[in-house]
Design a protein around this motif. Structure first.
Motif, PDB file in Angstrom:
ATOM      1  N   LEU A 188       0.863  -1.179   0.000  1.00  0.00           N
ATOM      2  CA  LEU A 188       0.000   0.000   0.000  1.00  0.00           C
ATOM      3  C   LEU A 188       0.900   1.230   0.000  1.00  0.00           C
ATOM      4  CD1 LEU A 188      -3.274   0.678   1.940  1.00  0.00           C
ATOM      5  CD2 LEU A 188      -1.539   2.445   1.766  1.00  0.00           C
ATOM      6  N   VAL A 189       0.826   2.001  -1.070  1.00  0.00           N
ATOM      7  CA  VAL A 189       1.612   3.226  -1.202  1.00  0.00           C
ATOM      8  C   VAL A 189       0.643   4.402  -1.122  1.00  0.00           C
ATOM      9  CG1 VAL A 189       3.128   4.581  -2.691  1.00  0.00           C
ATOM     10  CG2 VAL A 189       3.353   2.087  -2.611  1.00  0.00           C
ATOM     11  N   ALA A 190       0.862   5.301  -0.167  1.00  0.00           N
ATOM     12  CA  ALA A 190      -0.070   6.402   0.061  1.00  0.00           C
ATOM     13  C   ALA A 190       0.677   7.718   0.169  1.00  0.00           C
ATOM     14  CB  ALA A 190      -0.867   6.157   1.343  1.00  0.00           C
ATOM     15  N   TYR A 200      -2.966 -12.579   3.716  1.00  0.00           N
ATOM     16  CA  TYR A 200      -1.909 -11.657   3.283  1.00  0.00           C
ATOM     17  C   TYR A 200      -1.588 -10.642   4.385  1.00  0.00           C
ATOM     18  CZ  TYR A 200      -2.511 -13.317  -1.523  1.00  0.00           C
ATOM     19  OH  TYR A 200      -2.570 -14.090  -2.656  1.00  0.00           O
ATOM     20  N   ALA A 201      -0.356 -10.156   4.370  1.00  0.00           N
ATOM     21  CA  ALA A 201       0.058  -9.062   5.242  1.00  0.00           C
ATOM     22  C   ALA A 201       0.257  -7.818   4.380  1.00  0.00           C
ATOM     23  CB  ALA A 201       1.349  -9.404   5.967  1.00  0.00           C
ATOM     24  N   LEU A 202       0.136  -6.652   5.013  1.00  0.00           N
ATOM     25  CA  LEU A 202       0.210  -5.380   4.288  1.00  0.00           C
ATOM     26  C   LEU A 202       1.575  -4.724   4.512  1.00  0.00           C
ATOM     27  CD1 LEU A 202      -2.063  -3.972   2.634  1.00  0.00           C
ATOM     28  CD2 LEU A 202      -2.433  -2.491   4.609  1.00  0.00           C
ATOM     29  N   LEU A 203       2.234  -4.336   3.429  1.00  0.00           N
ATOM     30  CA  LEU A 203       3.446  -3.516   3.489  1.00  0.00           C
ATOM     31  C   LEU A 203       3.038  -2.080   3.172  1.00  0.00           C
ATOM     32  CD1 LEU A 203       6.119  -5.641   1.561  1.00  0.00           C
ATOM     33  CD2 LEU A 203       5.931  -5.320   4.033  1.00  0.00           C
ATOM     34  N   ILE A 204       3.313  -1.143   4.074  1.00  0.00           N
ATOM     35  CA  ILE A 204       2.815   0.223   3.928  1.00  0.00           C
ATOM     36  C   ILE A 204       3.960   1.206   3.737  1.00  0.00           C
ATOM     37  CG2 ILE A 204       1.460   2.065   5.028  1.00  0.00           C
ATOM     38  CD1 ILE A 204       0.205  -0.214   6.759  1.00  0.00           C
ATOM     39  N   ALA A 205       3.815   2.086   2.750  1.00  0.00           N
ATOM     40  CA  ALA A 205       4.776   3.173   2.536  1.00  0.00           C
ATOM     41  C   ALA A 205       3.999   4.480   2.461  1.00  0.00           C
ATOM     42  CB  ALA A 205       5.571   2.949   1.259  1.00  0.00           C
ATOM     43  N   ASN A 206       4.281   5.379   3.382  1.00  0.00           N
ATOM     44  CA  ASN A 206       3.638   6.698   3.406  1.00  0.00           C
ATOM     45  C   ASN A 206       4.639   7.707   2.848  1.00  0.00           C
ATOM     46  OD1 ASN A 206       1.290   8.311   4.331  1.00  0.00           O
ATOM     47  ND2 ASN A 206       2.845   9.330   5.563  1.00  0.00           N
ATOM     48  N   LEU A 250      -1.790  -1.428  -3.687  1.00  0.00           N
ATOM     49  CA  LEU A 250      -2.843  -0.428  -3.611  1.00  0.00           C
ATOM     50  C   LEU A 250      -2.170   0.940  -3.612  1.00  0.00           C
ATOM     51  CD1 LEU A 250      -5.120  -1.890  -0.765  1.00  0.00           C
ATOM     52  CD2 LEU A 250      -5.203  -2.353  -3.220  1.00  0.00           C
ATOM     53  N   TYR A 251      -2.615   1.816  -4.494  1.00  0.00           N
ATOM     54  CA  TYR A 251      -2.038   3.167  -4.596  1.00  0.00           C
ATOM     55  C   TYR A 251      -3.126   4.145  -4.165  1.00  0.00           C
ATOM     56  CZ  TYR A 251       0.423   7.189  -6.629  1.00  0.00           C
ATOM     57  OH  TYR A 251       1.058   8.394  -6.814  1.00  0.00           O
ATOM     58  N   SER A 252      -2.886   4.826  -3.037  1.00  0.00           N
ATOM     59  CA  SER A 252      -3.966   5.613  -2.428  1.00  0.00           C
ATOM     60  C   SER A 252      -3.573   7.059  -2.182  1.00  0.00           C
ATOM     61  CB  SER A 252      -4.370   4.963  -1.096  1.00  0.00           C
ATOM     62  OG  SER A 252      -5.441   5.655  -0.510  1.00  0.00           O
ATOM     63  N   THR A 253      -4.575   7.928  -2.255  1.00  0.00           N
ATOM     64  CA  THR A 253      -4.402   9.343  -1.904  1.00  0.00           C
ATOM     65  C   THR A 253      -5.331   9.674  -0.739  1.00  0.00           C
ATOM     66  OG1 THR A 253      -6.065   9.960  -3.557  1.00  0.00           O
ATOM     67  CG2 THR A 253      -3.772  10.015  -4.247  1.00  0.00           C
ATOM     68  N   PHE A 302      -2.059  -3.602  -9.801  1.00  0.00           N
ATOM     69  CA  PHE A 302      -2.364  -2.515  -8.867  1.00  0.00           C
ATOM     70  C   PHE A 302      -3.812  -2.082  -8.970  1.00  0.00           C
ATOM     71  CE2 PHE A 302      -1.314  -0.323 -12.787  1.00  0.00           C
ATOM     72  CZ  PHE A 302      -2.184   0.768 -12.819  1.00  0.00           C
ATOM     73  N   VAL A 303      -4.273  -1.427  -7.901  1.00  0.00           N
ATOM     74  CA  VAL A 303      -5.611  -0.830  -7.838  1.00  0.00           C
ATOM     75  C   VAL A 303      -5.464   0.553  -7.225  1.00  0.00           C
ATOM     76  CG1 VAL A 303      -7.897  -0.950  -6.750  1.00  0.00           C
ATOM     77  CG2 VAL A 303      -6.833  -3.029  -7.642  1.00  0.00           C
ATOM     78  N   LEU A 304      -6.130   1.543  -7.805  1.00  0.00           N
ATOM     79  CA  LEU A 304      -6.138   2.897  -7.253  1.00  0.00           C
ATOM     80  C   LEU A 304      -7.247   2.985  -6.199  1.00  0.00           C
ATOM     81  CD1 LEU A 304      -5.819   4.939 -10.590  1.00  0.00           C
ATOM     82  CD2 LEU A 304      -3.987   4.091  -9.095  1.00  0.00           C
ATOM     83  N   VAL A 305      -6.919   3.575  -5.060  1.00  0.00           N
ATOM     84  CA  VAL A 305      -7.874   3.682  -3.952  1.00  0.00           C
ATOM     85  C   VAL A 305      -8.047   5.148  -3.567  1.00  0.00           C
ATOM     86  CG1 VAL A 305      -8.355   3.051  -1.551  1.00  0.00           C
ATOM     87  CG2 VAL A 305      -7.277   1.393  -3.074  1.00  0.00           C
ATOM     88  N   ASN A 306      -9.286   5.624  -3.598  1.00  0.00           N
ATOM     89  CA  ASN A 306      -9.618   7.016  -3.287  1.00  0.00           C
ATOM     90  C   ASN A 306      -9.068   7.975  -4.343  1.00  0.00           C
ATOM     91  OD1 ASN A 306     -11.152   8.624  -1.508  1.00  0.00           O
ATOM     92  ND2 ASN A 306      -9.319   9.387  -0.490  1.00  0.00           N
ATOM     93  N   CYS A 307      -8.720   7.435  -5.490  1.00  0.00           N
ATOM     94  CA  CYS A 307      -8.247   8.249  -6.614  1.00  0.00           C
ATOM     95  C   CYS A 307      -8.519   7.469  -7.896  1.00  0.00           C
ATOM     96  CB  CYS A 307      -6.757   8.572  -6.478  1.00  0.00           C
ATOM     97  SG  CYS A 307      -5.683   7.138  -6.293  1.00  0.00           S
ATOM     98  N   PHE A 308      -8.310   8.108  -9.024  1.00  0.00           N
ATOM     99  CA  PHE A 308      -8.594   7.456 -10.299  1.00  0.00           C
ATOM    100  C   PHE A 308      -7.711   8.069 -11.382  1.00  0.00           C
ATOM    101  CE2 PHE A 308     -11.265  11.143  -9.849  1.00  0.00           C
ATOM    102  CZ  PHE A 308     -11.265  11.742 -11.100  1.00  0.00           C
TER     103      PHE A 308
END
Length: 359
Positions: free
Chosen positions: A90-92, A117-123, A147-150, A167-173
């Motif tokens: 998850l990249v946010a 699955y486990a989540l790897l997060i990068a802010n 997941l690529y999120s804004t 990938f999937v865009l989350v809260n963005c498009f």
């Protein structure tokens, strides 16, 4: 070394050896020796091969040996064999540092765990170099997808390195239709739900204070307001739509113009704007909801639930956005490329709206 004593009697009797203190990881061979089987049999049991012809008695011995020795499969080795890992990235750009948007992480993490699955997060805080490095690192770990999120709903460019992953865009498009799967809040439905709270209270002359900032939310929430009025048979009046900066000062500053419109209710673009409007109405000697009913948007708990009276609002579905993104990535939910999947924004009714009885 592990002390091994031969069992007497039934070969299926429980293994009773104590786990040894050690610094090095337990090996597959040690499990096999303790269980009295080959390493190939241990591997078949660990990987739960459905067609493997292994007696239940043998599976039990292997399982007990694994538990006793504390054996852990080598995840990286399995990744090299399978070509993928049990991680989802998850990249946010700021979700982790934004209290209400942080629910995206919560939802994604819960849904990922549910499916093993486990989540790897990068802010990244919008740092493009950091973003590029984070995506590259996740690709090195062979994540199942990213997941690529804004932190707020907006169009976004797709980083080139992201295209190397599922990938999937989350809260963005993506503004380029048909290029990426995406999940976003249903702003128009949310705006309609916010307005319907006031309509159910008997209000007919309802103002909307929109933001001055161009965004999908600005257009969607206005469209929802218009849809609700139309469904109720109330003509749209452009004079009842005001604009202000989307914060507390903006809401406070819009009060004078609002009071010139002779309305009984107002729907605000967000909760911070509604908080400022509360102050402006009180300075003018007006009571909420007796004189004017107020509805916000976002359901920022630190604001909406603690205003006096508590604010009726519409909740941005951040938790469900994260969860839906994971399901979409794993192929569990439909994921059309031609348009973003929209997640409903549920109404949260509190005491800032009362039944309106004026003629």
């Amino acid at each position: 070394m592990i002390s091994q004593e031969k069992n007497s009697g039934n070969a299926a009797s429980p293994i009773v050896h104590a786990k040894a203190d050690r610094a090095n990881p337990v090996t597959l061979r040690e499990v096999a020796e303790l269980a009295g089987v080959s390493t190939a049999t241990v591997s078949l049991v660990i990987n739960k091969k459905k067609n493997a012809r292994i007696a239940d008695e043998t599976r039990q011995r292997v399982t007990e040996a694994i538990a006793q020795l504390g054996y852990r499969p080598n995840a990286m080795a399995k990744t090299l064999v399978s070509g993928t890992s049990k991680f989802i990235g998850l990249v946010a750009d700021g979700v982790a540092t934004t209290p209400f948007a942080g629910q995206i992480i919560h939802g994604a993490q819960d849904e990922a765990w549910k499916h093993g699955y486990a989540l790897l997060i990068a802010n990244t805080e919008g740092n493009q170099d950091l973003e590029k490095d984070a995506i590259a690192m996740m690709l090195e770990y062979k994540v199942r997808g990213i997941l690529y999120s804004t932190w707020f709903h907006r169009p976004t460019d797709i980083p080139e390195t992201l295209r190397e992953a599922d990938f999937v865009l989350v809260n963005c498009f993506s503004p380029e239709a048909g290029t990426a799967r995406a999940v976003v809040p249903d702003e128009a439905q949310g705006g309609q739900s916010a307005t319907e709270i006031l309509l159910r209270g008997g209000h007919r002359r309802i103002a909307f204070i929109n933001t001055t900032t161009p965004a999908p939310a600005r257009d969607g929430r206005l469209q929802g307001y218009r849809n609700a009025l139309e469904a109720a048979g109330i003509p749209f009046d452009a004079d009842l739509v005001l604009e202000a900066y989307p914060d507390q000062e903006g809401g406070f500053g819009a009060t004078d113009e609002l009071l010139k419109r002779n309305v009984s209710a107002v729907y605000c673009y967000n909760d911070r704007m509604a908080m400022g409007l509360y102050d402006g109405l009180r300075e003018n000697g007006l009571s909420i909801p007796d004189d004017i009913a107020v509805v916000g948007f976002d359901n920022q708990e630190v604001i909406a639930a603690h205003l006096r009276p508590p604010l009726s609002t519409v909740s941005l579905p951040h938790y469900e956005l994260g969860a839906a993104g994971v399901r979409m990535l794993l192929g569990l939910d439909a994921a059309p490329l031609e348009s973003a999947v929209k997640i409903a924004c549920p109404a949260v009714e509190r005491a800032s709206v009362a039944v309106h009885t004026a003629a």
